[in-house]
Design an enzyme around this catalytic site. Structure first.
Site, PDB file in Angstrom:
ATOM      1  N   ASP A  39       8.633   8.739  -3.693  1.00  0.00           N
ATOM      2  CA  ASP A  39       7.410   8.025  -3.368  1.00  0.00           C
ATOM      3  C   ASP A  39       6.609   8.796  -2.322  1.00  0.00           C
ATOM      4  O   ASP A  39       7.158   9.225  -1.297  1.00  0.00           O
ATOM      5  CB  ASP A  39       7.808   6.648  -2.819  1.00  0.00           C
ATOM      6  CG  ASP A  39       6.624   5.791  -2.448  1.00  0.00           C
ATOM      7  OD1 ASP A  39       6.250   4.929  -3.259  1.00  0.00           O
ATOM      8  OD2 ASP A  39       6.070   5.978  -1.346  1.00  0.00           O
ATOM      9  N   HIS A  95      -3.147   1.610  -2.288  1.00  0.00           N
ATOM     10  CA  HIS A  95      -2.265   1.573  -1.106  1.00  0.00           C
ATOM     11  C   HIS A  95      -2.439   0.301  -0.281  1.00  0.00           C
ATOM     12  O   HIS A  95      -1.459  -0.277   0.203  1.00  0.00           O
ATOM     13  CB  HIS A  95      -2.534   2.814  -0.236  1.00  0.00           C
ATOM     14  CG  HIS A  95      -1.398   3.209   0.644  1.00  0.00           C
ATOM     15  ND1 HIS A  95      -1.195   4.486   1.066  1.00  0.00           N
ATOM     16  CD2 HIS A  95      -0.413   2.483   1.204  1.00  0.00           C
ATOM     17  CE1 HIS A  95      -0.125   4.534   1.843  1.00  0.00           C
ATOM     18  NE2 HIS A  95       0.363   3.321   1.945  1.00  0.00           N
ATOM     19  N   LYS A 153      -0.151   7.099  -3.981  1.00  0.00           N
ATOM     20  CA  LYS A 153      -1.031   5.958  -3.670  1.00  0.00           C
ATOM     21  C   LYS A 153      -2.428   6.412  -3.272  1.00  0.00           C
ATOM     22  O   LYS A 153      -2.588   7.421  -2.580  1.00  0.00           O
ATOM     23  CB  LYS A 153      -0.425   5.122  -2.535  1.00  0.00           C
ATOM     24  CG  LYS A 153       1.016   4.758  -2.771  1.00  0.00           C
ATOM     25  CD  LYS A 153       1.598   3.867  -1.694  1.00  0.00           C
ATOM     26  CE  LYS A 153       3.115   3.871  -1.796  1.00  0.00           C
ATOM     27  NZ  LYS A 153       3.740   4.982  -1.040  1.00  0.00           N
ATOM     28  N   TYR A 180       0.207  10.045   3.489  1.00  0.00           N
ATOM     29  CA  TYR A 180       1.410  10.583   4.150  1.00  0.00           C
ATOM     30  C   TYR A 180       1.395  12.107   4.331  1.00  0.00           C
ATOM     31  O   TYR A 180       2.274  12.652   5.001  1.00  0.00           O
ATOM     32  CB  TYR A 180       2.684  10.253   3.355  1.00  0.00           C
ATOM     33  CG  TYR A 180       2.921   8.816   3.006  1.00  0.00           C
ATOM     34  CD1 TYR A 180       2.338   7.769   3.721  1.00  0.00           C
ATOM     35  CD2 TYR A 180       3.765   8.492   1.937  1.00  0.00           C
ATOM     36  CE1 TYR A 180       2.574   6.459   3.362  1.00  0.00           C
ATOM     37  CE2 TYR A 180       4.008   7.176   1.586  1.00  0.00           C
ATOM     38  CZ  TYR A 180       3.407   6.169   2.291  1.00  0.00           C
ATOM     39  OH  TYR A 180       3.651   4.876   1.927  1.00  0.00           O
TER      40      TYR A 180
END
Ligand code: A2P
Length: 323
Positions: free
Chosen positions: A53, A121, A88, A58
């Protein structure tokens, strides 16, 4: 090395392959380097993890994509199809015309032709542009979920992703999407652990054939907003001691027994191995009851999206009272 086999679940999307119930999340605070991500993902693949993921936020898309390429070159996996990859859409791209270009950029970052799962997200739109983190609440703008979701559906129709879903959505916001969606979300990825069990949301999702994925199953202890209420829970410590398991294993086993998909984060090989060892044993009814009685509180509040002058005026409004 002997690999642990991870059970899989079928998602409602006809296109999607079965999803492993336990996978590795790559969100870390501070953002990790690509080298750290590549090493952890390769170790995880060697151990038997097949679900990974990431998210544009990120900054780990490139590292994860690089790890998949290296795993193929090294022969750790034979084909890209053997891994299940989620990314996301960040809030700055939560606008109908930004969604497809955002996913195309993600695929370029990861050197992949398709994702297995693409998620909205947050139910929050921000002014398009760069991604300051933490976000500035002044950049939050009203969200047109209908046009965002139509573009998400288009992403699936175009074959850029096998399935689409959301993250951090309340029952009310899910019900809103379900009212107009031609392709309903297959998954809602939310904070879930023994200290924030999400009973109401899980019931809603089950009734509507939406899988729940648990992020922060260990309380995200490494994050600035994380909680110690999982790894330092006396209830979990006592159960762990009596079963000869670690607290993390008890927390992950609990999540597995709730029927959700688990997105756990560890970049440490020993803990990655330990966290896989949650199958083939179970919690007793009495232990489950003790866990059910743990005091509840949400750790991630999303305060960076809230302002009195913006479209989301309170934490309560962001989560529709699910606090
Ligand atoms: P590390 O990456 O050093 O292993 P969550 O999955 O809830 O987001 O929690 C992630 C945090 O929990 C990370 O700080 C991670 O540290 C830590 N962690 C992961 N597995 C374990 C474990 N088995 N025991 C203790 N801490 C763990």
């Amino acid at each position: 090395m002997a690999q642990q086999s991870i059970p899989r679940v079928t998602l409602r999307s006809g296109n999607a392959k079965d999803m492993p119930v336990l996978g590795l999340g790559t969100s870390a605070d501070p953002f990790p380097t690509a080298e750290v991500v590549v090493k952890a993902v390769l170790e995880a693949i060697e151990l038997g993890y097949r679900m990974f993921d990431t998210a544009t936020l990120y900054q780990t898309e490139k590292g994860l994509g690089e790890a998949i390429s290296q795993a193929l070159s090294l022969g750790l996996i034979k084909s890209r199809d053997e891994v299940f990859i989620t990314s996301k859409l960040w809030c700055t791209d939560n606008h109908g015309d930004c969604v497809i270009p955002a996913l195309q950029k993600t695929l370029k970052n990861m050197k992949l032709k398709y994702l297995d799962q693409y998620l909205v997200h947050f139910p929050v739109s921000m002014k398009p542009g760069s991604i300051p983190y933490p976000a500035n609440p002044k950049d939050v703008v009203p969200m047109d979920i209908k046009s965002v979701w139509a573009a998400m559906e288009e992403c699936q129709t175009l074959g850029l992703t096998k399935s689409i879903g959301v993250s951090n959505f309340s029952c009310k916001k899910l019900a809103n999407i379900l009212a107009f969606a031609e392709i309903p979300p297959v998954i809602n990825q939310v904070e879930m652990n023994p200290a924030w069990q999400q009973g109401k949301l899980r019931e809603f999702c089950q009734a509507n054939n939406i899988k729940v994925a648990a992020y922060s199953p260990l309380g995200a202890a490494g994050a600035y907003w994380g909680t110690k209420e999982v790894l330092q829970s006396e209830v979990l410590m006592e159960i762990a001691k009596s079963k000869g398991k670690s607290v993390a294993q008890v927390a992950l086993r609990w999540a597995y027994e709730q029927g959700v998909v688990i997105v756990m984060k560890s970049f440490n090989k020993d803990r990655l191995k330990q966290n896989l060892e949650i199958f083939g044993w179970e919690l007793s009814d009495e232990e489950s009851k003790k866990i059910a009685a743990i005091p509840q509180s949400r750790a991630y509040l999303g305060t960076m999206f809230i302002s009195e002058t913006g479209p989301i005026k309170s934490i309560d409004e962001l989560w529709d009272g699910e606090l």
